[in-house]
Design a protein around this motif. Structure first.
Motif, PDB file in Angstrom:
ATOM      1  N   ALA A  58       0.863  -1.183   0.000  1.00  0.00           N
ATOM      2  CA  ALA A  58       0.000   0.000   0.000  1.00  0.00           C
ATOM      3  C   ALA A  58       0.898   1.231   0.000  1.00  0.00           C
ATOM      4  O   ALA A  58       1.954   1.249   0.642  1.00  0.00           O
ATOM      5  CB  ALA A  58      -0.908  -0.005   1.227  1.00  0.00           C
ATOM      6  N   GLU A  59       0.467   2.261  -0.750  1.00  0.00           N
ATOM      7  CA  GLU A  59       1.231   3.508  -0.812  1.00  0.00           C
ATOM      8  C   GLU A  59       0.702   4.492   0.219  1.00  0.00           C
ATOM      9  O   GLU A  59      -0.493   4.771   0.273  1.00  0.00           O
ATOM     10  CB  GLU A  59       1.130   4.124  -2.217  1.00  0.00           C
ATOM     11  N   ALA A  60       1.615   5.013   1.032  1.00  0.00           N
ATOM     12  CA  ALA A  60       1.255   6.029   2.032  1.00  0.00           C
ATOM     13  C   ALA A  60       1.137   7.384   1.341  1.00  0.00           C
ATOM     14  O   ALA A  60       2.033   7.793   0.607  1.00  0.00           O
ATOM     15  CB  ALA A  60       2.323   6.089   3.116  1.00  0.00           C
ATOM     16  N   LEU A  61       0.020   8.072   1.553  1.00  0.00           N
ATOM     17  CA  LEU A  61      -0.190   9.393   0.955  1.00  0.00           C
ATOM     18  C   LEU A  61      -0.503  10.399   2.054  1.00  0.00           C
ATOM     19  O   LEU A  61      -1.384  10.172   2.888  1.00  0.00           O
ATOM     20  CB  LEU A  61      -1.312   9.318  -0.085  1.00  0.00           C
ATOM     21  N   LEU A  62       0.243  11.475   2.041  1.00  0.00           N
ATOM     22  CA  LEU A  62       0.168  12.454   3.121  1.00  0.00           C
ATOM     23  C   LEU A  62      -1.099  13.296   3.023  1.00  0.00           C
ATOM     24  O   LEU A  62      -1.479  13.733   1.936  1.00  0.00           O
ATOM     25  CB  LEU A  62       1.410  13.352   3.046  1.00  0.00           C
ATOM     26  N   ARG A  63      -1.734  13.511   4.159  1.00  0.00           N
ATOM     27  CA  ARG A  63      -2.933  14.349   4.237  1.00  0.00           C
ATOM     28  C   ARG A  63      -2.707  15.448   5.257  1.00  0.00           C
ATOM     29  O   ARG A  63      -2.157  15.196   6.337  1.00  0.00           O
ATOM     30  CB  ARG A  63      -4.135  13.489   4.666  1.00  0.00           C
ATOM     31  N   ASN A 117       6.538   7.974  -0.598  1.00  0.00           N
ATOM     32  CA  ASN A 117       7.064   8.899  -1.613  1.00  0.00           C
ATOM     33  C   ASN A 117       8.205   9.724  -1.032  1.00  0.00           C
ATOM     34  O   ASN A 117       8.099  10.266   0.068  1.00  0.00           O
ATOM     35  CB  ASN A 117       5.958   9.863  -2.073  1.00  0.00           C
ATOM     36  N   LEU A 118       9.279   9.846  -1.799  1.00  0.00           N
ATOM     37  CA  LEU A 118      10.401  10.696  -1.388  1.00  0.00           C
ATOM     38  C   LEU A 118      10.474  11.886  -2.330  1.00  0.00           C
ATOM     39  O   LEU A 118      10.355  11.719  -3.539  1.00  0.00           O
ATOM     40  CB  LEU A 118      11.716   9.946  -1.509  1.00  0.00           C
ATOM     41  N   SER A 119      10.709  13.065  -1.797  1.00  0.00           N
ATOM     42  CA  SER A 119      10.861  14.218  -2.672  1.00  0.00           C
ATOM     43  C   SER A 119      12.336  14.451  -2.970  1.00  0.00           C
ATOM     44  O   SER A 119      13.222  13.937  -2.279  1.00  0.00           O
ATOM     45  CB  SER A 119      10.255  15.452  -2.015  1.00  0.00           C
ATOM     46  N   ALA A 120      12.581  15.239  -4.014  1.00  0.00           N
ATOM     47  CA  ALA A 120      13.957  15.502  -4.448  1.00  0.00           C
ATOM     48  C   ALA A 120      14.778  16.125  -3.320  1.00  0.00           C
ATOM     49  O   ALA A 120      15.934  15.769  -3.097  1.00  0.00           O
ATOM     50  CB  ALA A 120      13.944  16.427  -5.656  1.00  0.00           C
ATOM     51  N   ARG A 121      14.144  17.023  -2.601  1.00  0.00           N
ATOM     52  CA  ARG A 121      14.823  17.735  -1.531  1.00  0.00           C
ATOM     53  C   ARG A 121      15.269  16.795  -0.414  1.00  0.00           C
ATOM     54  O   ARG A 121      16.363  16.906   0.132  1.00  0.00           O
ATOM     55  CB  ARG A 121      13.837  18.783  -0.993  1.00  0.00           C
ATOM     56  N   GLN A 122      14.397  15.846  -0.090  1.00  0.00           N
ATOM     57  CA  GLN A 122      14.740  14.844   0.924  1.00  0.00           C
ATOM     58  C   GLN A 122      15.888  13.973   0.433  1.00  0.00           C
ATOM     59  O   GLN A 122      16.779  13.591   1.182  1.00  0.00           O
ATOM     60  CB  GLN A 122      13.546  13.893   1.092  1.00  0.00           C
ATOM     61  N   ILE A 174      15.530  -2.439   0.423  1.00  0.00           N
ATOM     62  CA  ILE A 174      14.373  -1.581   0.177  1.00  0.00           C
ATOM     63  C   ILE A 174      14.034  -1.593  -1.309  1.00  0.00           C
ATOM     64  O   ILE A 174      14.930  -1.557  -2.154  1.00  0.00           O
ATOM     65  CB  ILE A 174      14.684  -0.136   0.654  1.00  0.00           C
ATOM     66  N   GLN A 175      12.744  -1.664  -1.603  1.00  0.00           N
ATOM     67  CA  GLN A 175      12.317  -1.675  -2.997  1.00  0.00           C
ATOM     68  C   GLN A 175      12.203  -0.246  -3.537  1.00  0.00           C
ATOM     69  O   GLN A 175      11.578   0.609  -2.907  1.00  0.00           O
ATOM     70  CB  GLN A 175      10.964  -2.368  -3.103  1.00  0.00           C
ATOM     71  N   ILE A 176      12.787  -0.015  -4.694  1.00  0.00           N
ATOM     72  CA  ILE A 176      12.794   1.333  -5.272  1.00  0.00           C
ATOM     73  C   ILE A 176      11.892   1.381  -6.511  1.00  0.00           C
ATOM     74  O   ILE A 176      12.030   0.565  -7.426  1.00  0.00           O
ATOM     75  CB  ILE A 176      14.227   1.757  -5.696  1.00  0.00           C
ATOM     76  N   SER A 177      10.976   2.350  -6.532  1.00  0.00           N
ATOM     77  CA  SER A 177      10.107   2.544  -7.695  1.00  0.00           C
ATOM     78  C   SER A 177      10.311   3.928  -8.285  1.00  0.00           C
ATOM     79  O   SER A 177      10.566   4.889  -7.554  1.00  0.00           O
ATOM     80  CB  SER A 177       8.624   2.452  -7.303  1.00  0.00           C
ATOM     81  N   VAL A 178      10.160   4.025  -9.608  1.00  0.00           N
ATOM     82  CA  VAL A 178      10.155   5.333 -10.263  1.00  0.00           C
ATOM     83  C   VAL A 178       8.699   5.728 -10.480  1.00  0.00           C
ATOM     84  O   VAL A 178       7.955   5.038 -11.181  1.00  0.00           O
ATOM     85  CB  VAL A 178      10.909   5.300 -11.608  1.00  0.00           C
ATOM     86  N   ASP A 179       8.316   6.823  -9.844  1.00  0.00           N
ATOM     87  CA  ASP A 179       6.927   7.296  -9.847  1.00  0.00           C
ATOM     88  C   ASP A 179       6.646   8.160 -11.074  1.00  0.00           C
ATOM     89  O   ASP A 179       7.567   8.745 -11.636  1.00  0.00           O
ATOM     90  CB  ASP A 179       6.722   8.145  -8.581  1.00  0.00           C
ATOM     91  N   ASP A 180       5.385   8.222 -11.464  1.00  0.00           N
ATOM     92  CA  ASP A 180       4.940   9.137 -12.530  1.00  0.00           C
ATOM     93  C   ASP A 180       5.756   8.955 -13.801  1.00  0.00           C
ATOM     94  O   ASP A 180       6.060   9.927 -14.497  1.00  0.00           O
ATOM     95  CB  ASP A 180       5.043  10.602 -12.073  1.00  0.00           C
ATOM     96  N   PHE A 181       6.118   7.722 -14.121  1.00  0.00           N
ATOM     97  CA  PHE A 181       7.003   7.516 -15.259  1.00  0.00           C
ATOM     98  C   PHE A 181       6.337   7.955 -16.564  1.00  0.00           C
ATOM     99  O   PHE A 181       5.170   7.693 -16.806  1.00  0.00           O
ATOM    100  CB  PHE A 181       7.453   6.052 -15.390  1.00  0.00           C
ATOM    101  N   GLY A 182       7.130   8.618 -17.402  1.00  0.00           N
ATOM    102  CA  GLY A 182       6.638   9.097 -18.694  1.00  0.00           C
ATOM    103  C   GLY A 182       6.462  10.595 -18.723  1.00  0.00           C
ATOM    104  O   GLY A 182       6.362  11.204 -19.787  1.00  0.00           O
TER     105      GLY A 182
END
Ligand code: C2E
Ligand code: MG
Ligand code: MG
Ligand code: MG
Length: 280
Positions: A58-63, A117-122, A174-182
């Motif tokens: 499951a993907e954690a999404l910040l609220r 999700n990790l941001s570029a800044r992190q 740790i499993q690494i995914s590339v998000d929003d690909f394309g």
């Protein structure tokens, strides 16, 4: 001129300051207090394996709900990025996601992994690896139980550094995914250099899959090429039966979307996964 982006609690607005700039500043000011005021929580969207229709992660999404009123991530995440606030906020997300995963485990919820999700800044931050380690240790989670999502643009910005950090995280398990690909500018062959396990097809390509032959061709190509690079493929934003049928036929590995489930509060997801009817 408006000041007040500093640490003080005061600010004053010049009348000529436009509305958008004022709202931006107000958002930034309240974002600075959001962690202290415990205004964040997580929702979780199931990621479904097409083979057997099982939920394995499951993907954690910040609220964020300042004063009870929700602000969309697409509004506040960019502000958190620009201000650097995403670093402490992102650390909170990692810890909260791992702690939640551990609670699910204790309740017998059949999930293998929680994805953050990790941001570029992190990512650019020197102590990312130790922050991740600490979040896992504090929650008593194994690295194999965590997945991290990064964007293409992050890989492109500083490829050598990205390879270095991702190799450490990936070697931990740790499993690494590339998000929003394309949506970025990388090619799949370029991705070969990075230690990544999954590619998530951006939902803008999935939306018109059934009616737009170009999108259908792009999705088909991404799936085939990702597989040739030994990456598995997740389709984002699946909302219809037709989209799902297309993805299934093309050999896509997993999907996420409103068709199966919106992001859910932790307890709701748990109830659903523990229900006798199973994952569906
Ligand atoms: P993302 O990581 O690509 O997450 C998927 C987004 O698509 C989520 O939006 C999710 O609610 C939405 N979504 C899922 N299924 C469907 C569907 O079938 N149809 C449509 N129209 N949308 C769907 P959300 O939660 O608003 O998050 C937006 C973005 O904010 C995320 O995109 C991610 O980039 C960012 N974000 C969210 N939480 C975090 C976080 O903890 N840290 C960081 N750095 N970014 C985050
Ligand atoms: Mg994501
Ligand atoms: Mg995405
Ligand atoms: Mg997105």
């Amino acid at each position: 001129y408006a000041k007040g982006t500093g640490r003080g609690n005061y600010q004053f607005f010049a009348p000529e300051m436009n509305r958008a700039a004022r709202e931006r500043l107000e958002l930034e000011t309240s974002l600075r207090h959001a962690l202290d005021r415990r205004e964040f929580h997580l929702e979780f969207q199931p990621i479904v394996a097409l083979d057997g229709d099982v939920v394995r992660s499951a993907e954690a999404l910040l609220r964020w709900q300042p004063g009870g009123k929700a602000v969309a991530p697409d509004r506040f995440i960019p502000v958190a990025e620009e201000t650097g606030l995403i670093v402490p906020i992102g650390e909170w997300v990692l810890k909260a996601a791992c702690a939640q995963f551990k609670r699910w485990q204790a309740m017998g919820v059949p999930l293998g992994r929680v994805v953050v999700n990790l941001s570029a800044r992190q990512f650019a931050h020197r102590n990312l690896v130790s922050v991740v380690r600490r979040a896992l240790d504090e929650a008593d989670c194994a690295p194999e139980q965590l997945g991290l999502e990064i964007t293409e643009s992050l890989l492109m910005a500083n490829p050598l550094e990205a390879i270095r950090v991702l190799t450490v995280l990936s070697d931990m398990g740790i499993q690494i995914s590339v998000d929003d690909f394309g949506t970025g500018y990388s090619s799949l062959s370029y991705l070969k250099r990075f230690p990544i396990h999954k590619i998530k097809i951006d939902r803008s390509f999935v939306r018109d899959l059934a009616t737009d032959p170009e999108d259908a061709a792009i999705v088909t190509a991404i799936i085939a090429m990702a597989h040739s690079l030994d990456c598995s493929v997740v389709a984002e934003g699946v909302e219809t039966e037709q989209q799902l049928a297309f993805l299934r036929e093309r050999g896509c590995d997993e999907y996420q979307g409103y068709y199966f489930s919106r992001p859910l509060p932790a307890d709701t997801l748990m109830a659903r996964l523990l229900a006798p009817s199973g994952a569906g």
